[in-house]
Motif scaffolding. Structure first.
Motif, PDB file in Angstrom:
ATOM      1  N   GLU A 110      -4.277   8.104   0.489  1.00 57.53           N
ATOM      2  CA  GLU A 110      -3.438   7.423  -0.518  1.00 57.53           C
ATOM      3  C   GLU A 110      -3.566   8.091  -1.897  1.00 57.53           C
ATOM      4  O   GLU A 110      -3.067   7.579  -2.891  1.00 57.53           O
ATOM      5  N   GLU A 111      -4.273   9.190  -1.945  1.00 54.89           N
ATOM      6  CA  GLU A 111      -4.457   9.990  -3.163  1.00 54.89           C
ATOM      7  C   GLU A 111      -4.973   9.146  -4.335  1.00 54.89           C
ATOM      8  O   GLU A 111      -4.497   9.239  -5.459  1.00 54.89           O
ATOM      9  N   GLN A 112      -5.968   8.332  -4.017  1.00 54.05           N
ATOM     10  CA  GLN A 112      -6.603   7.462  -5.020  1.00 54.05           C
ATOM     11  C   GLN A 112      -7.651   8.308  -5.763  1.00 54.05           C
ATOM     12  O   GLN A 112      -8.420   9.031  -5.118  1.00 54.05           O
ATOM     13  N   THR A 113      -7.694   8.192  -7.086  1.00 53.11           N
ATOM     14  CA  THR A 113      -8.616   9.057  -7.847  1.00 53.11           C
ATOM     15  C   THR A 113     -10.056   8.534  -7.831  1.00 53.11           C
ATOM     16  O   THR A 113     -10.994   9.307  -7.681  1.00 53.11           O
ATOM     17  N   TYR A 114     -10.233   7.225  -8.005  1.00 52.34           N
ATOM     18  CA  TYR A 114     -11.595   6.675  -8.039  1.00 52.34           C
ATOM     19  C   TYR A 114     -11.775   5.666  -6.918  1.00 52.34           C
ATOM     20  O   TYR A 114     -10.886   4.857  -6.646  1.00 52.34           O
ATOM     21  N   LEU A 115     -12.936   5.721  -6.285  1.00 54.42           N
ATOM     22  CA  LEU A 115     -13.259   4.718  -5.257  1.00 54.42           C
ATOM     23  C   LEU A 115     -14.713   4.287  -5.455  1.00 54.42           C
ATOM     24  O   LEU A 115     -15.640   5.084  -5.270  1.00 54.42           O
ATOM     25  N   MET A 116     -14.889   3.021  -5.850  1.00 62.77           N
ATOM     26  CA  MET A 116     -16.247   2.463  -5.995  1.00 62.77           C
ATOM     27  C   MET A 116     -16.428   1.432  -4.897  1.00 62.77           C
ATOM     28  O   MET A 116     -15.511   0.650  -4.619  1.00 62.77           O
ATOM     29  N   MET A 117     -17.603   1.412  -4.307  1.00 64.27           N
ATOM     30  CA  MET A 117     -17.860   0.467  -3.217  1.00 64.27           C
ATOM     31  C   MET A 117     -19.251  -0.132  -3.351  1.00 64.27           C
ATOM     32  O   MET A 117     -20.195   0.653  -3.537  1.00 64.27           O
ATOM     33  N   PRO A 118     -19.446  -1.448  -3.196  1.00 63.13           N
ATOM     34  CA  PRO A 118     -18.423  -2.473  -3.025  1.00 63.13           C
ATOM     35  C   PRO A 118     -17.695  -2.732  -4.350  1.00 63.13           C
ATOM     36  O   PRO A 118     -18.066  -2.167  -5.383  1.00 63.13           O
ATOM     37  N   LYS A 119     -16.716  -3.639  -4.310  1.00 63.23           N
ATOM     38  CA  LYS A 119     -15.865  -3.899  -5.488  1.00 63.23           C
ATOM     39  C   LYS A 119     -16.685  -4.362  -6.689  1.00 63.23           C
ATOM     40  O   LYS A 119     -16.312  -4.151  -7.831  1.00 63.23           O
ATOM     41  N   PHE A 120     -17.844  -4.993  -6.413  1.00 60.18           N
ATOM     42  CA  PHE A 120     -18.689  -5.502  -7.500  1.00 60.18           C
ATOM     43  C   PHE A 120     -19.077  -4.377  -8.474  1.00 60.18           C
ATOM     44  O   PHE A 120     -19.325  -4.627  -9.659  1.00 60.18           O
ATOM     45  N   VAL A 121     -19.098  -3.116  -7.974  1.00 59.17           N
ATOM     46  CA  VAL A 121     -19.483  -1.988  -8.835  1.00 59.17           C
ATOM     47  C   VAL A 121     -18.489  -1.823  -9.995  1.00 59.17           C
ATOM     48  O   VAL A 121     -18.876  -1.497 -11.119  1.00 59.17           O
ATOM     49  N   TYR A 122     -17.186  -2.074  -9.738  1.00 53.67           N
ATOM     50  CA  TYR A 122     -16.184  -1.993 -10.820  1.00 53.67           C
ATOM     51  C   TYR A 122     -16.549  -2.999 -11.916  1.00 53.67           C
ATOM     52  O   TYR A 122     -16.490  -2.702 -13.099  1.00 53.67           O
ATOM     53  N   PHE A 123     -16.943  -4.225 -11.495  1.00 60.68           N
ATOM     54  CA  PHE A 123     -17.285  -5.286 -12.430  1.00 60.68           C
ATOM     55  C   PHE A 123     -18.573  -4.927 -13.178  1.00 60.68           C
ATOM     56  O   PHE A 123     -18.674  -5.094 -14.396  1.00 60.68           O
TER      57      PHE A 123
ATOM     58  N   PRO B 212       0.817  -1.224   0.000  1.00 59.12           N
ATOM     59  CA  PRO B 212       0.000   0.000   0.000  1.00 59.12           C
ATOM     60  C   PRO B 212       0.842   1.261   0.000  1.00 59.12           C
ATOM     61  O   PRO B 212       1.945   1.290   0.564  1.00 59.12           O
ATOM     62  N   LYS B 213       0.315   2.303  -0.667  1.00 58.92           N
ATOM     63  CA  LYS B 213       1.013   3.594  -0.771  1.00 58.92           C
ATOM     64  C   LYS B 213       1.208   4.203   0.610  1.00 58.92           C
ATOM     65  O   LYS B 213       0.386   3.982   1.508  1.00 58.92           O
ATOM     66  N   LYS B 214       2.267   5.005   0.751  1.00 53.74           N
ATOM     67  CA  LYS B 214       2.482   5.747   1.993  1.00 53.74           C
ATOM     68  C   LYS B 214       1.343   6.769   2.093  1.00 53.74           C
ATOM     69  O   LYS B 214       1.015   7.438   1.115  1.00 53.74           O
ATOM     70  N   LYS B 215       0.738   6.836   3.271  1.00 54.59           N
ATOM     71  CA  LYS B 215      -0.389   7.767   3.429  1.00 54.59           C
ATOM     72  C   LYS B 215       0.118   9.183   3.667  1.00 54.59           C
ATOM     73  O   LYS B 215       1.125   9.377   4.340  1.00 54.59           O
ATOM     74  N   LYS B 216      -0.605  10.170   3.098  1.00 56.14           N
ATOM     75  CA  LYS B 216      -0.133  11.543   3.296  1.00 56.14           C
ATOM     76  C   LYS B 216      -0.545  12.057   4.669  1.00 56.14           C
ATOM     77  O   LYS B 216      -1.525  11.586   5.256  1.00 56.14           O
ATOM     78  N   ASP B 217       0.223  13.042   5.134  1.00 59.12           N
ATOM     79  CA  ASP B 217      -0.015  13.624   6.446  1.00 59.12           C
ATOM     80  C   ASP B 217      -0.999  14.784   6.285  1.00 59.12           C
ATOM     81  O   ASP B 217      -0.744  15.704   5.505  1.00 59.12           O
ATOM     82  N   VAL B 218      -2.116  14.736   7.001  1.00 60.49           N
ATOM     83  CA  VAL B 218      -3.101  15.819   6.861  1.00 60.49           C
ATOM     84  C   VAL B 218      -3.134  16.731   8.095  1.00 60.49           C
ATOM     85  O   VAL B 218      -4.002  17.593   8.191  1.00 60.49           O
ATOM     86  N   ALA B 219      -2.191  16.524   9.001  1.00 59.03           N
ATOM     87  CA  ALA B 219      -2.129  17.402  10.186  1.00 59.03           C
ATOM     88  C   ALA B 219      -1.901  18.833   9.709  1.00 59.03           C
ATOM     89  O   ALA B 219      -1.023  19.081   8.872  1.00 59.03           O
TER      90      ALA B 219
END
Ligand SMILES: NC(=O)c1ccc[n+]([C@@H]2O[C@H](COP(=O)([O-])OP(=O)(O)OC[C@H]3O[C@@H](n4cnc5c(N)ncnc54)[C@H](O)[C@@H]3O)[C@@H](O)[C@H]2O)c1
Length: 316
Positions: A256-269, A28-35
């Motif tokens: 993790e600066e991910q551009t797209y997030l679909m939930m649950p994974k079945f939505v991608y399919f 997994p990507k290093k998470k950015k600091d939002v403090a």
């Protein structure tokens, strides 16, 4: 010659980014600091907005909470302030009103400073069949679910552009990528929000503002008041999501600066199937998954107080 060169460059990039994405699936990507980042959340007075506020507060971010519901927003404010040292500011703002968004945005800039993470989360749903949906409710869906994103970008993006630093988060929906029965105005407004955020994402990349990130979130039904009463036929494929789970996934996607997030994974399919199946095959799949009837027992936000009878829903 140019085409051979262009194609080689493209294939090189394609392979590089493919390997990079496989690598990040394993490690997994290093998470950015939002403090110290200033996070504005619209619709912070309940549900997902409230949970995200609590999570950002625990990471040391400065919170700017917007909601039309003053009471709910103040409750979120009290909850985030429970953690010692948290800086938070609550503003009552009707996101369906452009002038009010600009007015409150100016107030935020004067009192708090520039917003560096903007989460457009406020949302409304009508939940009626198309011909039973009053015109003002259609307008309200577009104003809150889509147009408010445009006005908040106009208000806060210039400072992000100047600093080449920021993060724009669009809470769209699975209904922003797939049409759902009984949700015409909601789907249209969520498709609009998705399209707007995606277009700006590309525009910022072309303008080489690569440190302004975008995250577009498309969840299926969540256990909040908004879609209260909705059902799912096969929860192992399309579960009604726990709000805590969704808030955690959204937070991770931002960090993790991910551009797209679909939930649950079945939505991608499902999205892939949508491109390749015939429309009749797709409709058979919709019936199989129960997407034709998922809104039949919709109750929705209790405050709206507009529970529909079965007869009303069928009146077309
Ligand atoms: N609940 C779901 O099943 C689901 C599924 C996919 C996407 N979403 C999206 O997630 C987001 C959060 O929804 P939620 O489930 O937490 O619902 P929610 O009803 O708990 O939260 C929505 C918030 O938006 C606020 N709001 C509504 N109109 C507003 C306005 N004019 N100005 C300012 N604030 C306003 C409400 O007061 C409320 O606090 C929404 O954009 C919604 O469309 C929800």
């Amino acid at each position: 010659m140019d085409m051979i060169w262009d194609t080689s460059i493209f294939l090189g990039k394609f392979l590089y980014y493919f390997l990079e994405s496989v690598f990040y699936k394993i490690i997994p990507k290093k998470k950015k600091d939002v403090a110290g980042e200033t996070v504005l959340i619209t619709g912070a007075g309940s549900g997902l907005g409230r949970l995200m506020a609590i999570k950002f507060a625990s990471l040391g971010a400065i919170l700017v909470l917007w909601d039309i519901n003053e009471e709910g927003n103040m409750e979120t404010y009290r909850m985030v302030k429970e953690k010692e040292g948290v800086k938070a500011f609550a503003y009552t703002c009707d996101c369906s009103n452009r002038q009010e968004i600009y007015r409150v945005a100016d107030q935020v800039k004067k009192e708090v400073g520039d917003v560096t993470i903007l989460i457009n989360n406020a949302g409304v749903v009508t939940g009626k069949l198309f011909l039973s949906t009053p015109d003002d409710m259609v307008e309200r869906s577009f104003l809150v679910n889509a147009l408010s994103h445009v006005w908040t970008y106009k208000a806060f993006l210039p400072a992000m552009m100047k600093a080449n630093h920021g993060h724009l988060v669009c809470i769209s929906s699975t209904a922003g990528v797939v049409g759902i029965n009984g949700l015409s105005d909601y789907c249209a407004s969520k498709f609009a929000a998705f399209g707007f955020a995606e277009s700006l994402y590309i525009e910022l990349r072309v303008l080489k503002k690569s440190n302004i990130k975008t995250t577009i979130v498309c969840p299926y039904f969540i256990k909040t008041e908004m879609f209260h009463g909705c059902t799912t036929k096969y929860p192992f494929l399309l579960p009604i999501l726990e709000k805590e789970y969704v808030a955690e996934k959204v937070l991770n996607a931002i960090l993790e600066e991910q551009t797209y997030l679909m939930m649950p994974k079945f939505v991608y399919f499902a999205l892939l199937l949508k491109q390749i199946l015939s429309s009749d095959m797709l409709f058979a799949l919709i019936e199989y998954l129960g997407l034709d009837t998922c809104m039949a027992s919709f109750i929705g936000q209790s405050k709206a107080g507009e529970v529909q009878t079965e007869a009303e829903r069928k009146q077309l």
